[in-house]
Design a protein around this motif. Structure first.
Motif, short mmCIF file in Angstrom:
data_model
loop_
_atom_site.label_atom_id
_atom_site.label_comp_id
_atom_site.label_asym_id
_atom_site.label_seq_id
_atom_site.Cartn_x
_atom_site.Cartn_y
_atom_site.Cartn_z
N GLN A 566 -2.11 -52.61 -15.75
CA GLN A 566 -3.14 -53.42 -16.40
C GLN A 566 -4.17 -53.89 -15.38
O GLN A 566 -5.38 -53.74 -15.58
CB GLN A 566 -2.49 -54.62 -17.09
N SER A 567 -3.71 -54.47 -14.29
CA SER A 567 -4.63 -55.01 -13.29
C SER A 567 -5.46 -53.92 -12.63
O SER A 567 -6.68 -54.05 -12.47
CB SER A 567 -3.84 -55.77 -12.22
N ASP A 570 -7.96 -52.28 -15.22
CA ASP A 570 -9.04 -53.21 -15.53
C ASP A 570 -10.01 -53.30 -14.36
O ASP A 570 -11.23 -53.42 -14.56
CB ASP A 570 -8.47 -54.60 -15.83
N ARG A 571 -9.49 -53.22 -13.14
CA ARG A 571 -10.35 -53.22 -11.96
C ARG A 571 -11.22 -51.96 -11.94
O ARG A 571 -12.40 -52.01 -11.58
CB ARG A 571 -9.49 -53.29 -10.71
N TRP A 612 -8.45 -45.74 -20.84
CA TRP A 612 -7.65 -46.95 -20.67
C TRP A 612 -8.06 -48.01 -21.69
O TRP A 612 -7.21 -48.66 -22.30
CB TRP A 612 -7.80 -47.48 -19.26
N CYS A 613 -9.35 -48.20 -21.88
CA CYS A 613 -9.82 -49.20 -22.84
C CYS A 613 -9.31 -48.91 -24.25
O CYS A 613 -9.05 -49.83 -25.03
CB CYS A 613 -11.34 -49.25 -22.85
N GLY A 617 -6.42 -51.30 -22.58
CA GLY A 617 -7.34 -52.29 -22.05
C GLY A 617 -8.15 -52.98 -23.14
O GLY A 617 -7.71 -53.10 -24.29
N SER A 618 -9.35 -53.37 -22.78
CA SER A 618 -10.24 -54.10 -23.69
C SER A 618 -11.15 -53.14 -24.43
O SER A 618 -11.95 -52.43 -23.80
CB SER A 618 -11.09 -55.11 -22.90
N SER A 621 -14.82 -53.93 -23.71
CA SER A 621 -15.32 -53.34 -22.47
C SER A 621 -15.60 -51.86 -22.65
O SER A 621 -16.59 -51.33 -22.14
CB SER A 621 -14.32 -53.55 -21.34
#
Length: 938
Positions: A566-567, A570-571, A612-613, A617-618, A621
């Motif tokens: 996740q981290s 997101d980065r 990923w989003c 993820g978001s 985004s």
């Protein structure tokens, strides 16, 4: 500085200097060259003042000096180079690049001069240098010791100077303020090659080497194709090393993996050949001119890093001279004429029918002996070694990594651990299910999901599909299992960096690695490079770092297991956001004309971020990233892919319940509507246009509402409701003027202009476009497409004004090609084809039509409102030319690349150059009347 009044004797250090490329510089600068030359002389004299050097000769751009002390000579050259580098010259192209050479020898002056071979040796040392470089002989290096603090001499090895039979060891002066990276010295070495020296033996592949050798001998371009880790480079280098004597002008190895920009491919090759850029001249021209008279073999490695650029340079090299041959390694072919593609097979894991051992086992035996300090494996381990290579599929990369682990494990232990790692996919369990795709996801996966299947639910995979999945999973797992043993030797920081780098789909530079971790990554990065888990690729602008795909897939799995996905991802999404923002801004931070070419290098990273989003993820985004690629999707023929990502992001939004502001949702729906129209899904286009309007009204953003309403006409046009579309366009434009947001309603202006053109209201269309020109010019995201000029060109065609049409259309085409609007460029090429037809050049028109249609087909673009117009023109062309001539010209155009046909269109003769130009009272050539575009009533 003395002017020859006292000449040193005994051990004398001779210095020669001159300006590299002075003749070309003089031709380019013209009258400006004389003051540049004068300033160059002044700087050299000023910096040498106070030394013990004696100036013996100054002629043109050359200096010849003698020093009684070698250290003083070195200091003088260093000071001179720094002064030249720091001086403010009239412009960058006017900067003289001075090369310097030093040699120390025993000499006595006679009659104010030196008659000694040491002088000639010093001159040859200088001739071997490049502009900005200081070279010295071994004698000077000995006598100049000790050197000043921070100054060193880089040993460049032994070289044969022109006119001398022996070899001279050359050294390069290295110091702060001096360039460090130069091509090889310009010497007359007997054996011309730069093939990398291999520290391990070459094992096996005798049949492949013989076959490849025959191909290289018979054909001028041979491409070795294969997956990463298949041994392409090693085989190509081994083959090339045996052909050095066959090429009098050398065998040259060039690593394209170090090239991060397509325009630098020619520079990388030129640097290896010892060539430097010439002021005012393209590097590729210098390269071709140098290679044309020579007989050489160029080994281009890892060309898949820059496939298209490599293909262009290769084509120029092969066309420029018959003595040049190219052996390339790549993951994909170039598709250029004359290319012979040879696919490298895995190493054989089974014994030969003649009883010989397998190459894979032989490689593992050899590397294991190296890993164990020269001790060969025990005979009892043979069966286990066969097990290992079979599990590794004979891939050299996996075998090399496995051998490294055999330093601490027996073959049996390694084989057992491989079985444990594979779990349900071990030998003897052939019916085991492959792991789910998402569980094995990696940063470079490709999504090829069919939209219909995504909407209705995909059918279960067939047995054949399962077999393919199982084969791929096993092949990757064997490599991943081998990488595990290297991974276990890493410290905590190095292991974390490896995992986090896996979120990137391609190479990273050092600032990006630092941005990713938000700390200095140098120590852990050095460990990964030293352990060959990350490849460092140095080039002029700094090193980049990449992982092989199998290692990246392994690291991605470890990232999940560590709970860091996740981290890290997101980065990565945040980095993509930052990169997209930079693509829209100039160096001063202000918006610039959007070039879709700036988005092309980010495509793979953005796909990884979107994936990923959409899965973890978001979604918000992800929709923001997709929105910044709005025009890029359609101009690259990827509207369907853009729709797929939007569908997946909507699903993620519904799954997580993430709050999405109405304005952002309206922008996404509006983009979706445009994608659907480009993809021919007109019902979906109208549906999302309506959703966008509802969300935009809810947001209260007038500019956004204007953009959304401006797009409402597009689905109506696509469905043939032209009158209603025109009514909506007029209402939107009037409303936008009243709300002072006319810039956001440009799409409505374009649509209305097309509708007016279609029904023959040409004066109104021209007036509307004239008013829109300054609005378009003020908007960085739209002005690169030059839609106003394109539409004015269409109006001029309908009026029969070929001069105005020619000028508007060429402006539009030049801008669209320059800024990457490839889909719209096809429309412009079609319009130029009509302009050629109206001027009587039917063959050029047919050729342009064929090229535009082929490109549109590749881009999967719908014909739009111009479709009937293009069809009518082509029908009339066929009638004039006849079927055979039309089909031949049309087919010839279809074989051209877009850049080639654009160049052809841009060189169409201006109508004013024709004797019967309408501007001078003549009639339009041929029997082509001005064409009335209207065919049906809206």
């Amino acid at each position: 500085m003395s002017q020859g009044h006292h000449l040193p004797s005994g051990w004398v250090t001779f210095v020669f200097t001159d300006i590299e490329g002075s003749t070309r510089l003089a031709r380019m600068l013209g009258p400006v060259y004389r003051p540049v030359l004068h300033e160059h002389r002044r700087l050299l004299r000023d910096t040498l003042t106070g030394t013990d050097g004696a100036e013996l000769l100054t002629e043109g751009d050359s200096f010849f000096l003698a020093f009684p002390d070698a250290a003083a000579a070195v200091r003088a050259c260093l000071t001179a180079q720094r002064a030249l580098a720091e001086h403010e010259w009239p412009n960058p192209d006017a900067t003289p690049r001075v090369r310097m050479g030093l040699h120390t020898g025993y000499a006595e002056p006679r009659d104010g001069e030196y008659a000694s071979p040491e002088v000639h040796r010093a001159a040859r040392v200088a001739a071997a240098a490049h502009g900005g470089q200081v070279l010295c002989s071994a004698a000077t290096a000995r006598h100049a010791d000790p050197l000043p603090d921070g100054v060193s001499l880089l040993d460049l090895g032994l070289h044969r100077l022109r006119g001398f039979d022996d070899r001279e060891r050359l050294f390069q002066l290295v110091a702060p303020g001096l360039e460090r990276r130069f091509p090889r010295p310009r010497t007359a070495d007997a054996t011309a090659h730069n093939l990398p020296t291999q520290v391990t033996s070459f094992v096996g592949r005798q049949a492949e080497r013989a076959e490849l050798g025959r191909l290289v001998e018979a054909y001028r371009l041979v491409t070795v194709l294969g997956a990463g880790g298949a041994g392409k480079t090693r085989l190509a280098v081994e083959l090339a090393s045996g052909t050095v004597e066959d090429y009098p002008d050398g065998v040259w190895f060039v690593d394209i993996a170090a090239v991060t920009d397509p325009g630098l491919v020619a520079f990388e090759i030129a640097a290896v050949l010892g060539l430097r850029p010439e002021p005012g001249r393209p590097m590729v021209d210098t390269l071709v001119e140098y290679a044309a008279p020579r007989r050489m073999l160029v080994l281009l490695d890892t060309c898949d890093a820059q496939t298209a650029a490599s293909a262009d340079v290769i084509g120029r090299l092969l066309a420029g001279g018959r003595g040049v041959r190219v052996l390339a390694t790549s993951r994909e072919s170039f598709g250029v004429p004359g290319e012979v593609v040879w696919r490298i097979p895995p190493l054989s894991v089974d014994e030969d029918p003649d009883g010989g051992g397998s190459d894979a086992v032989a490689l593992l035996l050899d590397r294991t002996a190296v890993a164990r300090g020269g001790r060969a494996p025990e005979p009892a381990e043979q069966a286990d070694l066969h097990r290992v290579v079979r599990r590794l599929d004979g891939l050299p990369l996996a075998i090399e990594l496995a051998a490294a682990r055999l330093r601490v494990l027996s073959a049996g232990q390694l084989a057992e651990r491989l079985d444990d790692m594979l779990g349900t996919l071990d030998a003897g369990r052939e019916t085991a299910e492959p792991p789910p795709v998402e569980a094995g996801w990696s940063g470079n996966q490709q999504d090829t999901v069919d939209l219909v299947a995504a909407a209705t639910g995909a059918a279960p995979p067939t047995p054949a599909t399962r077999a393919v999945q199982r084969s791929a999973s096993e092949r990757h797992l064997t490599i991943q299992a081998t990488v595990t043993w290297s991974y276990r030797t890493l410290g905590a920081r190095s292991a974390r960096l490896l995992r986090w780098m896996a979120v990137f789909a391609g190479p990273l530079d050092l600032p990006t690695v630092q941005w990713l971790l938000d700390e200095d990554p140098l120590d852990p990065l050095s460990v990964l490079v030293d352990k060959s888990m990350v490849l460092a690729e140095p080039h002029a602008s700094g090193s980049t770092y990449r992982m092989l795909d199998p290692i990246r897939a392994y690291a991605a799995r470890r990232l999940v297991e560590a709970g860091e996905e996740q981290s890290a991802r997101d980065r990565h999404v945040a980095w993509c956001r930052h990169a997209l923002d930079r693509a829209h801004l100039g160096p001063d931070g202000r918006p610039v004309t959007l070039s879709l070419y700036a988005l092309d290098p980010l495509a793979n990273e953005l796909r990884a971020a979107l994936r990923w989003c959409a899965t973890g993820g978001s979604a918000r985004s992800g929709l923001s990233l997709a929105g910044d690629l709005d025009q890029w999707w359609r101009e690259r023929g990827l509207a369907r892919e853009g729709r797929l990502w939007l569908f997946r992001l909507y699903g993620r939004l519904a799954e997580t319940g993430e709050v999405m502001p109405d304005a952002e949702l309206a922008a996404a729906y509006h983009m979706h509507s445009l994608h659907a129209g480009a993809d021919g899904e007109f019902g979906e286009e109208l549906r999302y246009s309506q959703r966008a309007e509802a969300a935009a009204r809810q947001s209260g953003d007038r500019g956004l509402l204007a953009r959304v309403l401006a797009g409402r006409a597009a689905p109506l046009v696509d469905m043939g409701q032209f009158a209603e579309a025109e009514r909506i366009c007029r209402e939107v434009i009037d409303w936008a003027y009243a709300q002072d947001v006319v810039g956001d309603a440009l799409l409505a202006v374009y649509n209305l202009s097309e509708l007016l053109w279609r029904r023959g209201a040409l004066d109104e269309a021209a007036d509307l476009l004239a008013a829109a020109r300054p609005v378009e010019a003020s908007r960085p995201a739209e002005r690169g497409g030059r839609s106003v000029d394109m539409l004015l060109g269409m109006v001029a065609l309908a009026r029969g004004d070929l001069v105005a049409a020619h000028e508007h259309l060429l402006v539009a085409l030049r801008s669209r090609m320059s800024h990457g609007y490839l889909g719209r460029a096809c429309d412009t090429i079609n319009a130029i084809a009509v302009r050629c037809a109206l001027a009587g050049d039917a063959l050029s028109a047919a050729r342009l039509f064929g090229a535009a249609q082929a490109t549109r087909a590749n881009l999967r673009a719908t014909p739009g409102i111009y479709g009937p117009y293009w069809s009518a023109r082509q029908t009339e062309l066929r009638r004039v030319l006849g079927d055979e001539a039309f089909d031949a010209a049309y087919g010839a155009g279809a074989g051209l690349r877009l850049d080639e046909v654009a160049a052809l269109a841009l060189h169409v003769e201006h109508p004013d150059m024709a004797a019967d130009s309408p501007r001078f009272g003549g009639q339009t050539r041929g029997s082509w009347p001005a064409f009335e575009p209207r065919s049906t009533t809206g």
